[in-house]
Write a protein that holds these residues in place. Structure first.
Motif, PDB file in Angstrom:
ATOM      1  N   LEU A  97       0.825  -1.208   0.000  1.00 34.11           N
ATOM      2  CA  LEU A  97       0.000   0.000   0.000  1.00 34.11           C
ATOM      3  C   LEU A  97       0.857   1.254   0.000  1.00 34.11           C
ATOM      4  O   LEU A  97       0.573   2.216  -0.705  1.00 34.11           O
ATOM      5  CB  LEU A  97      -0.940   0.015   1.209  1.00 34.11           C
ATOM      6  CG  LEU A  97      -2.172  -0.855   1.112  1.00 34.11           C
ATOM      7  CD1 LEU A  97      -2.905  -0.883   2.449  1.00 34.11           C
ATOM      8  CD2 LEU A  97      -3.098  -0.369   0.014  1.00 34.11           C
ATOM      9  N   SER A  98       1.922   1.284   0.782  1.00 32.74           N
ATOM     10  CA  SER A  98       2.773   2.468   0.837  1.00 32.74           C
ATOM     11  C   SER A  98       3.533   2.662  -0.472  1.00 32.74           C
ATOM     12  O   SER A  98       3.724   3.780  -0.923  1.00 32.74           O
ATOM     13  CB  SER A  98       3.733   2.403   2.027  1.00 32.74           C
ATOM     14  OG  SER A  98       4.638   1.347   1.886  1.00 32.74           O
ATOM     15  N   ILE A  99       3.949   1.578  -1.116  1.00 32.66           N
ATOM     16  CA  ILE A  99       4.615   1.678  -2.417  1.00 32.66           C
ATOM     17  C   ILE A  99       3.639   2.219  -3.459  1.00 32.66           C
ATOM     18  O   ILE A  99       3.980   3.086  -4.257  1.00 32.66           O
ATOM     19  CB  ILE A  99       5.192   0.315  -2.855  1.00 32.66           C
ATOM     20  CG1 ILE A  99       6.371  -0.054  -1.964  1.00 32.66           C
ATOM     21  CG2 ILE A  99       5.601   0.333  -4.323  1.00 32.66           C
ATOM     22  CD1 ILE A  99       6.866  -1.478  -2.144  1.00 32.66           C
ATOM     23  N   SER A 100       2.407   1.734  -3.426  1.00 28.00           N
ATOM     24  CA  SER A 100       1.381   2.210  -4.357  1.00 28.00           C
ATOM     25  C   SER A 100       1.102   3.690  -4.155  1.00 28.00           C
ATOM     26  O   SER A 100       0.989   4.449  -5.102  1.00 28.00           O
ATOM     27  CB  SER A 100       0.107   1.396  -4.168  1.00 28.00           C
ATOM     28  OG  SER A 100      -0.928   1.890  -4.964  1.00 28.00           O
ATOM     29  N   ALA A 101       1.005   4.134  -2.905  1.00 32.93           N
ATOM     30  CA  ALA A 101       0.750   5.547  -2.615  1.00 32.93           C
ATOM     31  C   ALA A 101       1.926   6.398  -3.059  1.00 32.93           C
ATOM     32  O   ALA A 101       1.745   7.480  -3.623  1.00 32.93           O
ATOM     33  CB  ALA A 101       0.484   5.737  -1.125  1.00 32.93           C
ATOM     34  N   ALA A 102       3.141   5.935  -2.849  1.00 36.98           N
ATOM     35  CA  ALA A 102       4.327   6.684  -3.255  1.00 36.98           C
ATOM     36  C   ALA A 102       4.403   6.819  -4.773  1.00 36.98           C
ATOM     37  O   ALA A 102       4.837   7.839  -5.293  1.00 36.98           O
ATOM     38  CB  ALA A 102       5.591   5.999  -2.722  1.00 36.98           C
ATOM     39  N   ALA A 103       3.962   5.798  -5.484  1.00 37.87           N
ATOM     40  CA  ALA A 103       3.983   5.854  -6.948  1.00 37.87           C
ATOM     41  C   ALA A 103       3.023   6.918  -7.470  1.00 37.87           C
ATOM     42  O   ALA A 103       3.270   7.552  -8.482  1.00 37.87           O
ATOM     43  CB  ALA A 103       3.631   4.487  -7.534  1.00 37.87           C
ATOM     44  N   GLY A 112       2.372  12.315  -9.323  1.00 32.89           N
ATOM     45  CA  GLY A 112       1.877  11.990 -10.652  1.00 32.89           C
ATOM     46  C   GLY A 112       0.723  12.892 -11.049  1.00 32.89           C
ATOM     47  O   GLY A 112       0.121  13.560 -10.211  1.00 32.89           O
ATOM     48  N   TRP A 113       0.407  12.935 -12.311  1.00 28.77           N
ATOM     49  CA  TRP A 113      -0.700  13.744 -12.824  1.00 28.77           C
ATOM     50  C   TRP A 113      -2.005  12.974 -12.644  1.00 28.77           C
ATOM     51  O   TRP A 113      -2.076  11.794 -12.952  1.00 28.77           O
ATOM     52  CB  TRP A 113      -0.488  14.072 -14.297  1.00 28.77           C
ATOM     53  CG  TRP A 113       0.622  15.049 -14.511  1.00 28.77           C
ATOM     54  CD1 TRP A 113       1.913  14.754 -14.812  1.00 28.77           C
ATOM     55  CD2 TRP A 113       0.536  16.465 -14.433  1.00 28.77           C
ATOM     56  NE1 TRP A 113       2.637  15.913 -14.920  1.00 28.77           N
ATOM     57  CE2 TRP A 113       1.819  16.979 -14.698  1.00 28.77           C
ATOM     58  CE3 TRP A 113      -0.502  17.366 -14.161  1.00 28.77           C
ATOM     59  CZ2 TRP A 113       2.098  18.345 -14.710  1.00 28.77           C
ATOM     60  CZ3 TRP A 113      -0.230  18.724 -14.169  1.00 28.77           C
ATOM     61  CH2 TRP A 113       1.055  19.206 -14.439  1.00 28.77           C
ATOM     62  N   GLN A 151      -1.337  18.083 -10.459  1.00 26.67           N
ATOM     63  CA  GLN A 151      -0.198  17.375  -9.884  1.00 26.67           C
ATOM     64  C   GLN A 151       0.159  18.066  -8.566  1.00 26.67           C
ATOM     65  O   GLN A 151       0.414  19.275  -8.547  1.00 26.67           O
ATOM     66  CB  GLN A 151       0.987  17.432 -10.846  1.00 26.67           C
ATOM     67  CG  GLN A 151       2.254  16.804 -10.344  1.00 26.67           C
ATOM     68  CD  GLN A 151       3.434  17.075 -11.272  1.00 26.67           C
ATOM     69  OE1 GLN A 151       3.605  18.191 -11.744  1.00 26.67           O
ATOM     70  NE2 GLN A 151       4.218  16.046 -11.537  1.00 26.67           N
ATOM     71  N   VAL A 152       0.171  17.300  -7.499  1.00 24.35           N
ATOM     72  CA  VAL A 152       0.554  17.851  -6.205  1.00 24.35           C
ATOM     73  C   VAL A 152       2.071  17.855  -6.114  1.00 24.35           C
ATOM     74  O   VAL A 152       2.717  16.821  -6.280  1.00 24.35           O
ATOM     75  CB  VAL A 152      -0.062  17.033  -5.050  1.00 24.35           C
ATOM     76  CG1 VAL A 152       0.428  17.545  -3.706  1.00 24.35           C
ATOM     77  CG2 VAL A 152      -1.579  17.064  -5.131  1.00 24.35           C
ATOM     78  N   VAL A 153       2.618  19.048  -5.895  1.00 27.12           N
ATOM     79  CA  VAL A 153       4.058  19.224  -5.676  1.00 27.12           C
ATOM     80  C   VAL A 153       4.153  20.061  -4.392  1.00 27.12           C
ATOM     81  O   VAL A 153       3.355  19.878  -3.503  1.00 27.12           O
ATOM     82  CB  VAL A 153       4.737  19.870  -6.907  1.00 27.12           C
ATOM     83  CG1 VAL A 153       4.813  18.880  -8.061  1.00 27.12           C
ATOM     84  CG2 VAL A 153       4.018  21.116  -7.364  1.00 27.12           C
ATOM     85  N   SER A 154       5.064  20.992  -4.306  1.00 31.19           N
ATOM     86  CA  SER A 154       5.068  21.889  -3.148  1.00 31.19           C
ATOM     87  C   SER A 154       4.107  23.036  -3.446  1.00 31.19           C
ATOM     88  O   SER A 154       4.432  24.206  -3.393  1.00 31.19           O
ATOM     89  CB  SER A 154       6.470  22.420  -2.879  1.00 31.19           C
ATOM     90  OG  SER A 154       6.914  23.160  -3.998  1.00 31.19           O
ATOM     91  N   GLY A 155       2.931  22.673  -3.808  1.00 28.25           N
ATOM     92  CA  GLY A 155       1.858  23.519  -4.311  1.00 28.25           C
ATOM     93  C   GLY A 155       1.082  22.610  -5.245  1.00 28.25           C
ATOM     94  O   GLY A 155       0.980  21.408  -5.018  1.00 28.25           O
TER      95      GLY A 155
END
Length: 112
Positions: A15-21, A25-26, A67-71
């Motif tokens: 689950l954590s690997i899937s969330a990190a992927a 991402g867009w 896409q979530v980045v630092s904003g």
């Protein structure tokens, strides 16, 4: 008992690997008619006009992704009119809403 714990640990790891992927991402914007999406599109066209001297008018948002980045980045496909014809454009806007900050990263005509 040991195998149950191993399965739980493995499940949590997957689950954590899937969330990190997915992070960074867009993601398709589900409601392109949302008021905030229109605000971002209006900003993109206005900023492009300011930078280029053109006088495009936004007609509609065709599709978009965020896409979530630092904003948040918004990648939109827009239709705008230059006074004689409607054309499609790809725009990217970076936003930090908590700072009331927006920046037009790119604005390009789409060649179809």
């Amino acid at each position: 008992m040991k195998s149950n714990c191993s399965l739980i640990v493995l499940s949590l790891l997957l689950l954590s690997i899937s969330a990190a992927a997915r992070l960074g991402g867009w993601t398709p914007i589900k409601n392109i008619n949302d008021a905030h999406v229109k605000e971002i599109a209006d900003f993109a066209v206005a900023e492009h006009n300011k930078q280029s001297g053109e006088k495009l008018k936004l007609e509609r948002v065709i599709k978009g992704e965020s896409q979530v980045v630092s904003g948040k980045n918004y990648r939109l496909v827009l239709e705008a009119n230059d006074g004689s014809a409607s054309k499609k454009y790809a725009a990217v806007v970076y936003e930090k809403p908590w700072q009331h900050y927006k920046n037009l990263t790119s604005f390009e005509p789409l060649l179809l």
